[in-house]
Write a protein that holds these residues in place. Structure first.
Motif, PDB file in Angstrom:
ATOM      1  N   PHE A   1     112.580  51.427  11.974  1.00  0.00           N
ATOM      2  CA  PHE A   1     113.633  52.340  12.419  1.00  0.00           C
ATOM      3  C   PHE A   1     113.040  53.701  12.790  1.00  0.00           C
ATOM      4  O   PHE A   1     113.384  54.279  13.819  1.00  0.00           O
ATOM      5  CB  PHE A   1     114.684  52.500  11.310  1.00  0.00           C
ATOM      6  N   PHE A   2     112.131  54.215  11.970  1.00  0.00           N
ATOM      7  CA  PHE A   2     111.499  55.513  12.246  1.00  0.00           C
ATOM      8  C   PHE A   2     110.759  55.477  13.578  1.00  0.00           C
ATOM      9  O   PHE A   2     110.863  56.413  14.379  1.00  0.00           O
ATOM     10  CB  PHE A   2     110.519  55.899  11.141  1.00  0.00           C
TER      11      PHE A   2
ATOM     12  N   GLN B   1     116.067  48.985   3.550  1.00  0.00           N
ATOM     13  CA  GLN B   1     114.903  49.796   3.181  1.00  0.00           C
ATOM     14  C   GLN B   1     113.604  49.227   3.769  1.00  0.00           C
ATOM     15  O   GLN B   1     112.769  49.978   4.271  1.00  0.00           O
ATOM     16  CB  GLN B   1     114.799  49.871   1.651  1.00  0.00           C
TER      17      GLN B   1
ATOM     18  N   ALA C   1     115.611  58.914   6.946  1.00  0.00           N
ATOM     19  CA  ALA C   1     115.783  57.783   6.021  1.00  0.00           C
ATOM     20  C   ALA C   1     117.248  57.652   5.608  1.00  0.00           C
ATOM     21  O   ALA C   1     117.782  56.543   5.531  1.00  0.00           O
ATOM     22  CB  ALA C   1     114.891  57.965   4.796  1.00  0.00           C
TER      23      ALA C   1
ATOM     24  N   VAL D   1     120.523  50.037   7.954  1.00  0.00           N
ATOM     25  CA  VAL D   1     119.168  49.503   8.070  1.00  0.00           C
ATOM     26  C   VAL D   1     118.608  49.306   6.661  1.00  0.00           C
ATOM     27  O   VAL D   1     118.556  50.254   5.880  1.00  0.00           O
ATOM     28  CB  VAL D   1     118.257  50.464   8.873  1.00  0.00           C
TER      29      VAL D   1
ATOM     30  N   ALA E   1     119.138  56.127   8.456  1.00  0.00           N
ATOM     31  CA  ALA E   1     118.882  54.684   8.524  1.00  0.00           C
ATOM     32  C   ALA E   1     119.778  53.950   7.533  1.00  0.00           C
ATOM     33  O   ALA E   1     120.405  52.938   7.881  1.00  0.00           O
ATOM     34  CB  ALA E   1     117.409  54.397   8.234  1.00  0.00           C
ATOM     35  N   THR E   2     119.872  54.469   6.333  1.00  0.00           N
ATOM     36  CA  THR E   2     120.715  53.852   5.305  1.00  0.00           C
ATOM     37  C   THR E   2     122.181  53.869   5.718  1.00  0.00           C
ATOM     38  O   THR E   2     122.889  52.871   5.584  1.00  0.00           O
ATOM     39  CB  THR E   2     120.515  54.558   3.954  1.00  0.00           C
TER      40      THR E   2
ATOM     41  N   GLN F   1     113.056  47.857   6.440  1.00  0.00           N
ATOM     42  CA  GLN F   1     112.977  48.036   7.890  1.00  0.00           C
ATOM     43  C   GLN F   1     112.966  49.510   8.297  1.00  0.00           C
ATOM     44  O   GLN F   1     113.026  49.830   9.478  1.00  0.00           O
ATOM     45  CB  GLN F   1     114.140  47.317   8.577  1.00  0.00           C
ATOM     46  N   HIS F   2     112.895  50.414   7.337  1.00  0.00           N
ATOM     47  CA  HIS F   2     112.925  51.839   7.657  1.00  0.00           C
ATOM     48  C   HIS F   2     111.756  52.264   8.533  1.00  0.00           C
ATOM     49  O   HIS F   2     111.931  53.073   9.443  1.00  0.00           O
ATOM     50  CB  HIS F   2     112.991  52.682   6.382  1.00  0.00           C
ATOM     51  N   GLU F   3     110.571  51.740   8.304  1.00  0.00           N
ATOM     52  CA  GLU F   3     109.418  52.117   9.139  1.00  0.00           C
ATOM     53  C   GLU F   3     109.663  51.740  10.597  1.00  0.00           C
ATOM     54  O   GLU F   3     109.358  52.521  11.507  1.00  0.00           O
ATOM     55  CB  GLU F   3     108.126  51.480   8.615  1.00  0.00           C
TER      56      GLU F   3
ATOM     57  N   ARG G   1     109.628  60.411  10.946  1.00  0.00           N
ATOM     58  CA  ARG G   1     109.681  60.257   9.493  1.00  0.00           C
ATOM     59  C   ARG G   1     110.486  61.397   8.884  1.00  0.00           C
ATOM     60  O   ARG G   1     110.695  62.414   9.534  1.00  0.00           O
ATOM     61  CB  ARG G   1     108.286  60.238   8.884  1.00  0.00           C
TER      62      ARG G   1
END
Length: 123
Positions: free
Chosen positions: A81-82, A75, A65, A73, A68-69, A77-79, A60
């Motif tokens: 991705f983390f 928003q 974040a 990726v 990811a952007t 789906q960020h979790e 995290r």
């Protein structure tokens, strides 16, 4: 976009014949923005290597974040991705390669290998 074309011409002007290769899609470069997105992600990783590595280990953080952007990726789906980044961090550490390029490569490979993330990028 016009701004990207100006940046491309300015940047490539300092590298001689690369202007032709980038503008025509040769030399491994495409005009669909993927090459530029990869370069932006690598530059971001170079500027934030330590923070990004720490956040990958934690699964995290603001830098993660942002990465990811940059990699496209969405928003929502960020979790996912983390979680993927945290899982792949151990493999990077064991390989001994925590370079910015390795981080971006590892994250891109993780996205491609995760059906949920890969599908999110296609939409």
């Amino acid at each position: 976009t016009k701004g990207a074309q100006i940046l491309m011409a300015t940047t490539n002007g300092s590298f001689g014949t690369q202007t032709f290769g980038i503008s025509t899609g040769t030399m491994g470069c495409t005009d669909d923005g993927r090459w530029w997105a990869e370069q932006k992600a690598t530059m971001f990783a170079e500027l934030n290597t330590d923070a990004l590595a720490q956040e990958m280990a934690q699964g995290r953080g603001e830098h993660l974040a942002s990465m990811a952007t940059l990699l496209g990726v969405p928003q929502q789906q960020h979790e996912a991705f983390f979680a993927m980044a945290q899982g792949r961090y151990a493999a990077m550490v064991s390989s001994g390669d925590l370079s910015p390029a390795s981080m971006v490569k590892t994250l891109n490979e993780g996205i491609a290998a995760d059906p949920l993330l890969a599908q999110a990028l296609l939409n």
